[in-house]
Design an enzyme around this catalytic site. Structure first.
Site, PDB file in Angstrom:
ATOM      1  N   SER A  81     -13.834 -32.964 -11.361  1.00  0.00           N
ATOM      2  CA  SER A  81     -12.814 -33.781 -10.699  1.00  0.00           C
ATOM      3  C   SER A  81     -12.935 -33.720  -9.190  1.00  0.00           C
ATOM      4  CB  SER A  81     -11.421 -33.250 -11.040  1.00  0.00           C
ATOM      5  OG  SER A  81     -11.157 -33.369 -12.393  1.00  0.00           O
ATOM      6  N   HIS A 110     -17.793 -39.064 -13.390  1.00  0.00           N
ATOM      7  CA  HIS A 110     -16.383 -38.663 -13.469  1.00  0.00           C
ATOM      8  C   HIS A 110     -15.574 -39.682 -14.271  1.00  0.00           C
ATOM      9  CE1 HIS A 110     -12.449 -37.670 -11.105  1.00  0.00           C
ATOM     10  NE2 HIS A 110     -12.484 -37.059 -12.264  1.00  0.00           N
ATOM     11  N   ASN A 121      -9.465 -38.317  -6.724  1.00  0.00           N
ATOM     12  CA  ASN A 121      -8.529 -37.194  -6.583  1.00  0.00           C
ATOM     13  C   ASN A 121      -8.143 -36.889  -5.141  1.00  0.00           C
ATOM     14  OD1 ASN A 121      -7.773 -36.441  -9.211  1.00  0.00           O
ATOM     15  ND2 ASN A 121      -9.899 -35.856  -9.545  1.00  0.00           N
ATOM     16  N   GLU A 134     -16.247 -42.881 -12.041  1.00  0.00           N
ATOM     17  CA  GLU A 134     -16.603 -42.685 -10.634  1.00  0.00           C
ATOM     18  C   GLU A 134     -17.959 -41.964 -10.633  1.00  0.00           C
ATOM     19  OE1 GLU A 134     -13.928 -39.906  -8.596  1.00  0.00           O
ATOM     20  OE2 GLU A 134     -13.803 -41.256  -6.893  1.00  0.00           O
TER      21      GLU A 134
HETATM   22  N1  CAA Z   1      -6.471 -40.665 -26.309  1.00  0.00           N
HETATM   23  C1  CAA Z   1      -6.888 -41.834 -26.824  1.00  0.00           C
HETATM   24  N2  CAA Z   1      -6.162 -42.968 -26.769  1.00  0.00           N
HETATM   25  C2  CAA Z   1      -4.940 -42.895 -26.201  1.00  0.00           C
HETATM   26  C3  CAA Z   1      -4.434 -41.705 -25.645  1.00  0.00           C
HETATM   27  C4  CAA Z   1      -5.248 -40.560 -25.717  1.00  0.00           C
HETATM   28  N3  CAA Z   1      -4.873 -39.370 -25.197  1.00  0.00           N
HETATM   29  N4  CAA Z   1      -3.207 -41.954 -25.137  1.00  0.00           N
HETATM   30  C5  CAA Z   1      -2.946 -43.241 -25.361  1.00  0.00           C
HETATM   31  N5  CAA Z   1      -3.986 -43.820 -26.000  1.00  0.00           N
HETATM   32  C6  CAA Z   1      -4.104 -45.209 -26.419  1.00  0.00           C
HETATM   33  C7  CAA Z   1      -3.101 -45.509 -27.493  1.00  0.00           C
HETATM   34  O1  CAA Z   1      -3.633 -45.172 -28.751  1.00  0.00           O
HETATM   35  C8  CAA Z   1      -2.879 -46.991 -27.307  1.00  0.00           C
HETATM   36  O2  CAA Z   1      -3.943 -47.710 -27.896  1.00  0.00           O
HETATM   37  P1  CAA Z   1      -3.689 -48.830 -29.023  1.00  0.00           P
HETATM   38  O3  CAA Z   1      -2.225 -49.089 -29.107  1.00  0.00           O
HETATM   39  O4  CAA Z   1      -4.467 -49.985 -28.511  1.00  0.00           O
HETATM   40  O5  CAA Z   1      -4.242 -48.220 -30.240  1.00  0.00           O
HETATM   41  C9  CAA Z   1      -3.041 -47.211 -25.807  1.00  0.00           C
HETATM   42  O6  CAA Z   1      -3.729 -46.058 -25.323  1.00  0.00           O
HETATM   43  C10 CAA Z   1      -1.715 -47.335 -25.112  1.00  0.00           C
HETATM   44  O7  CAA Z   1      -0.948 -46.196 -25.455  1.00  0.00           O
HETATM   45  P2  CAA Z   1       0.614 -46.177 -25.682  1.00  0.00           P
HETATM   46  O8  CAA Z   1       1.079 -47.557 -26.076  1.00  0.00           O
HETATM   47  O9  CAA Z   1       0.964 -45.045 -26.560  1.00  0.00           O
HETATM   48  O10 CAA Z   1       1.208 -45.759 -24.280  1.00  0.00           O
HETATM   49  P3  CAA Z   1       1.086 -46.413 -22.849  1.00  0.00           P
HETATM   50  O11 CAA Z   1       1.056 -47.904 -22.896  1.00  0.00           O
HETATM   51  O12 CAA Z   1       2.108 -45.737 -22.054  1.00  0.00           O
HETATM   52  O13 CAA Z   1      -0.354 -45.963 -22.320  1.00  0.00           O
HETATM   53  C11 CAA Z   1      -1.637 -44.440 -21.060  1.00  0.00           C
HETATM   54  C12 CAA Z   1      -0.757 -44.627 -22.288  1.00  0.00           C
HETATM   55  C13 CAA Z   1      -2.869 -45.346 -21.175  1.00  0.00           C
HETATM   56  C14 CAA Z   1      -2.068 -42.986 -21.051  1.00  0.00           C
HETATM   57  C15 CAA Z   1      -0.807 -44.836 -19.777  1.00  0.00           C
HETATM   58  O14 CAA Z   1       0.399 -44.113 -19.757  1.00  0.00           O
HETATM   59  C16 CAA Z   1      -1.543 -44.590 -18.487  1.00  0.00           C
HETATM   60  O15 CAA Z   1      -2.383 -45.380 -18.056  1.00  0.00           O
HETATM   61  N6  CAA Z   1      -1.222 -43.450 -17.829  1.00  0.00           N
HETATM   62  C17 CAA Z   1      -1.873 -43.076 -16.571  1.00  0.00           C
HETATM   63  C18 CAA Z   1      -3.234 -42.493 -16.884  1.00  0.00           C
HETATM   64  C19 CAA Z   1      -3.960 -42.078 -15.640  1.00  0.00           C
HETATM   65  O16 CAA Z   1      -3.532 -42.249 -14.506  1.00  0.00           O
HETATM   66  N7  CAA Z   1      -5.145 -41.479 -15.851  1.00  0.00           N
HETATM   67  C20 CAA Z   1      -5.924 -40.934 -14.776  1.00  0.00           C
HETATM   68  C21 CAA Z   1      -5.592 -39.457 -14.649  1.00  0.00           C
HETATM   69  S1  CAA Z   1      -6.458 -38.733 -13.311  1.00  0.00           S
HETATM   70  C22 CAA Z   1      -7.978 -38.439 -13.923  1.00  0.00           C
HETATM   71  O17 CAA Z   1      -8.287 -38.637 -15.080  1.00  0.00           O
HETATM   72  C23 CAA Z   1      -8.968 -37.878 -12.950  1.00  0.00           C
HETATM   73  C24 CAA Z   1      -8.944 -36.419 -12.751  1.00  0.00           C
HETATM   74  O18 CAA Z   1     -10.006 -35.905 -12.365  1.00  0.00           O
HETATM   75  C25 CAA Z   1      -7.744 -35.563 -12.903  1.00  0.00           C
HETATM   76  P1  NAD Z   2      -9.799 -28.409 -20.996  1.00  0.00           P
HETATM   77  O1  NAD Z   2      -9.170 -27.127 -20.563  1.00  0.00           O
HETATM   78  O2  NAD Z   2      -9.055 -29.330 -21.885  1.00  0.00           O
HETATM   79  O3  NAD Z   2     -11.231 -28.115 -21.709  1.00  0.00           O
HETATM   80  C1  NAD Z   2     -12.225 -27.281 -21.193  1.00  0.00           C
HETATM   81  C2  NAD Z   2     -13.112 -26.830 -22.358  1.00  0.00           C
HETATM   82  O4  NAD Z   2     -14.276 -26.177 -21.819  1.00  0.00           O
HETATM   83  C3  NAD Z   2     -12.440 -25.822 -23.306  1.00  0.00           C
HETATM   84  O5  NAD Z   2     -12.549 -26.291 -24.635  1.00  0.00           O
HETATM   85  C4  NAD Z   2     -13.240 -24.526 -23.102  1.00  0.00           C
HETATM   86  O6  NAD Z   2     -13.362 -23.762 -24.292  1.00  0.00           O
HETATM   87  C5  NAD Z   2     -14.595 -25.100 -22.679  1.00  0.00           C
HETATM   88  N1  NAD Z   2     -15.447 -24.175 -21.938  1.00  0.00           N
HETATM   89  C6  NAD Z   2     -15.109 -23.308 -20.945  1.00  0.00           C
HETATM   90  N2  NAD Z   2     -16.205 -22.660 -20.496  1.00  0.00           N
HETATM   91  C7  NAD Z   2     -17.268 -23.147 -21.204  1.00  0.00           C
HETATM   92  C8  NAD Z   2     -18.670 -22.876 -21.194  1.00  0.00           C
HETATM   93  N3  NAD Z   2     -19.193 -21.985 -20.364  1.00  0.00           N
HETATM   94  N4  NAD Z   2     -19.459 -23.553 -22.068  1.00  0.00           N
HETATM   95  C9  NAD Z   2     -18.923 -24.466 -22.926  1.00  0.00           C
HETATM   96  N5  NAD Z   2     -17.605 -24.758 -22.969  1.00  0.00           N
HETATM   97  C10 NAD Z   2     -16.780 -24.108 -22.118  1.00  0.00           C
HETATM   98  O7  NAD Z   2     -10.218 -29.145 -19.633  1.00  0.00           O
HETATM   99  P2  NAD Z   2     -10.367 -30.727 -19.347  1.00  0.00           P
HETATM  100  O8  NAD Z   2      -9.061 -31.263 -18.916  1.00  0.00           O
HETATM  101  O9  NAD Z   2     -11.124 -31.358 -20.475  1.00  0.00           O
HETATM  102  O10 NAD Z   2     -11.296 -30.688 -18.039  1.00  0.00           O
HETATM  103  C11 NAD Z   2     -12.692 -30.448 -18.113  1.00  0.00           C
HETATM  104  C12 NAD Z   2     -13.367 -30.928 -16.838  1.00  0.00           C
HETATM  105  O11 NAD Z   2     -13.078 -32.317 -16.636  1.00  0.00           O
HETATM  106  C13 NAD Z   2     -12.900 -30.213 -15.550  1.00  0.00           C
HETATM  107  O12 NAD Z   2     -13.975 -30.111 -14.659  1.00  0.00           O
HETATM  108  C14 NAD Z   2     -11.844 -31.176 -15.017  1.00  0.00           C
HETATM  109  O13 NAD Z   2     -11.644 -31.064 -13.644  1.00  0.00           O
HETATM  110  C15 NAD Z   2     -12.481 -32.515 -15.369  1.00  0.00           C
HETATM  111  N6  NAD Z   2     -11.550 -33.646 -15.475  1.00  0.00           N
HETATM  112  C16 NAD Z   2     -10.308 -33.464 -16.016  1.00  0.00           C
HETATM  113  C17 NAD Z   2      -9.453 -34.553 -16.119  1.00  0.00           C
HETATM  114  C18 NAD Z   2      -8.077 -34.401 -16.708  1.00  0.00           C
HETATM  115  O14 NAD Z   2      -7.262 -35.318 -16.581  1.00  0.00           O
HETATM  116  N7  NAD Z   2      -7.759 -33.307 -17.375  1.00  0.00           N
HETATM  117  C19 NAD Z   2      -9.880 -35.833 -15.712  1.00  0.00           C
HETATM  118  C20 NAD Z   2     -11.178 -35.990 -15.202  1.00  0.00           C
HETATM  119  C21 NAD Z   2     -12.012 -34.876 -15.078  1.00  0.00           C
END
Ligand code: CAA
Ligand code: NAD
Length: 283
Positions: A119, A140, A190, A152
Site C-alpha cells: 500500500s 497495487h 494512500n 495502481e
Molecule cells: N468481496 C467481494 N465482493 C464484494 C465485497 C467483498 N468484500 N463487498 C462487496 N462486494 C460486492 C457485492 O457482492 C456486490 O456485488 P453484486 O451485488 O453485484 O453481487 C457489490 O460488491 C456491491 O455490494 P453491496 O451492494 O453489498 O454494498 P455496496 O453497494 O455498499 O458496495 C463496496 C460495497 C463496493 C465495498 C462499497 O461500499 C465501496 O466502494 N466502498 C469503498 C471501497 C474503497 O474505498 N476501497 C478502497 C480502499 S483503499 C485500498 O484498497 C488501498 C489500500 O492500500 C488501503
Molecule cells: P491480511 O492481514 O488480511 O493478510 C495478510 C496475510 O499474509 C495473512 O494471511 C498472513 O498469514 C500472511 N502472511 C504473513 N507473512 C507471510 C509470509 N512470510 N509468507 C506468506 N504469507 C504471509 O492483510 P491484507 O489486508 O490482505 O494486506 C496485505 C497487503 O496488501 C499489505 O501489504 C497491505 O498494505 C496491502 N493492501 C491492503 C489493502 C486493504 O484494504 N487491506 C488494500 C491494498 C493493499
C-alpha cells in the site's frame, strides 16, 4: 513475455481477492500463505464470492468449478519455481516483505516478474534486496479486489519498460484499469486517502463527533460509499497505521503523524472488521 502461471503470496483479504481475479481470467494460480488456516479462509471466501456470481447468473456452475480448478494452495515458496509472475500480498512490513523477495529471487525462474501489492512501502527498496530490480514492480489492487476497477502500477527506480508493459497488459487482461505512478511514499492512492482517514480519527479523538456522525457527514455530504472510519475498519487499522508511519517517516513531515487513538486501537488488537472490533463492532 507470456504470463501463464502466477503465485499470490498471502491469502488474507487482498491475496485471496487477487487470486480470485487471476483465476477468473484464465491464469493458473498458486495461493501461498504461512498459515494453513489463512489458506482455508481465503479459498472459502473465493468460493463464497463465486457462488454469489452463480446465483446472480453472472457465472455458470461449470465455469465456477473450472475457476476453482485453476486455483491451488501451498505453504511452500519453493512452488514458485515454475511461475512467470509472483504477487506478494503479505503484511505491510518491510522486513517481512524483504525476506519474501530475497527468497523469491532465488526460487523463481530468471524471466519471472516479482510484484508487490504494498500500500505504501518503497518498491525501489523492495527491489534492492533482489538481483533483478528491473523485474520488480508495484501492482497495487484496491479492496475489495473483485469489485474495484483500479490497479495502481508503481515503477521502482530500476523497473524496466518491458516489466511495466507486461504488468499493464496483465492488468487489462484482468478487466481492470491500470494507472501508472512513480515510487514515493503512499504512491497516489494512500497519500491522498490515508491522511483523510487519519484526520477523521483525530475528530473522534478530540471529541468533535462520534464515529457514526463523522461517517454520516462524509457519506451524505461528500457522497463517499463508506464513511472514513467504516473504511478504516474495512482496510484494517493495523494496515492504516503502517501506511501512516511510512508517510510520516518517508516525508519527515508532522502533518502525517498517526493519531494516538489509531495506535491505541491497534495495540488493543482492535484491527477493524477482520478482528471483529475497530471503530465499530462486527458480529
Ligand atoms: N468481496 C467481494 N465482493 C464484494 C465485497 C467483498 N468484500 N463487498 C462487496 N462486494 C460486492 C457485492 O457482492 C456486490 O456485488 P453484486 O451485488 O453485484 O453481487 C457489490 O460488491 C456491491 O455490494 P453491496 O451492494 O453489498 O454494498 P455496496 O453497494 O455498499 O458496495 C463496496 C460495497 C463496493 C465495498 C462499497 O461500499 C465501496 O466502494 N466502498 C469503498 C471501497 C474503497 O474505498 N476501497 C478502497 C480502499 S483503499 C485500498 O484498497 C488501498 C489500500 O492500500 C488501503
Ligand atoms: P491480511 O492481514 O488480511 O493478510 C495478510 C496475510 O499474509 C495473512 O494471511 C498472513 O498469514 C500472511 N502472511 C504473513 N507473512 C507471510 C509470509 N512470510 N509468507 C506468506 N504469507 C504471509 O492483510 P491484507 O489486508 O490482505 O494486506 C496485505 C497487503 O496488501 C499489505 O501489504 C497491505 O498494505 C496491502 N493492501 C491492503 C489493502 C486493504 O484494504 N487491506 C488494500 C491494498 C493493499
Amino acid at each position: 513475455m507470456q504470463i501463464k502461471t502466477v503465485m499470490v503470496i498471502g491469502a488474507g483479504q487482498m491475496g485471496s481477492g487477487i487470486a480470485q481475479v487471476f483465476a477468473q481470467s484464465n491464469f493458473d494460480v498458486k495461493l501461498n500463505d504461512i498459515s494453513e488456516a489463512s489458506l482455508e479462509k481465503g479459498i472459502a471466501s473465493i468460493e463464497k464470492n463465486l457462488n454469489r456470481s452463480v446465483q446472480k447468473g453472472r457465472l455458470t456452475e461449470v465455469e465456477k468449478v473450472e475457476i476453482m480448478e485453476r486455483l491451488s494452495t501451498t505453504t511452500s515458496l519453493q512452488d514458485a519455481s515454475d511461475c512467470d509472475l509472483v504477487i506478494e500480498a503479505v503484511v505491510e512490513n518491510m522486513d517481512v516483505k524483504g525476506k519474501v523477495f530475497k527468497q523469491l529471487d532465488e526460487i523463481t525462474p530468471a524471466h519471472a516478474i516479482l510484484a508487490s501489492n504494498t500500500s505504501s512501502l518503497p518498491i525501489t527498496e523492495i527491489a534492492a534486496v533482489t538481483n533483478r530490480p528491473e523485474k520488480v514492480i508495484g501492482m497495487h489492487f484496491m479492496n475489495p479486489v473483485p469489485v474495484m476497477k483500479l490497479v495502481e502500477i508503481i515503477r521502482g527506480l530500476a523497473t524496466s519498460d518491458e516489466t511495466y508493459e507486461a504488468i499493464e497488459t496483465t492488468t487489462k487482461a484482468l478487466g481492470k484499469t491500470p494507472v501508472e505512478v512513480n515510487d514515493f511514499p503512499g504512491f497516489v492512492s494512500n497519500r491522498v486517502l490515508m491522511p483523510m482517514i487519519n484526520e477523521a480519527i483525530y475528530t473522534v479523538y478530540e471529541g468533535v463527533a462520534t464515529p457514526e456522525a463523522v461517517d454520516e457527514v462524509m457519506k451524505l455530504g461528500m457522497n463517499h460509499p463508506m464513511g472514513p472510519l467504516q473504511l478504516a475498519d474495512f482496510i484494517g487499522l493495523d494496515t492504516c497505521l503502517y501506511i501512516m508511519e511510512v508517510l510520516h517517516e518517508g516525508f519527515g513531515d508532522s502533518k502525517y503523524r498517526p493519531c494516538p487513538l489509531l495506535r491505541k486501537y491497534v495495540k488493543a488488537g482492535w484491527l477493524g472488521k477482520k478482528s471483529g472490533r475497530g471503530f465499530y463492532i462486527y458480529g
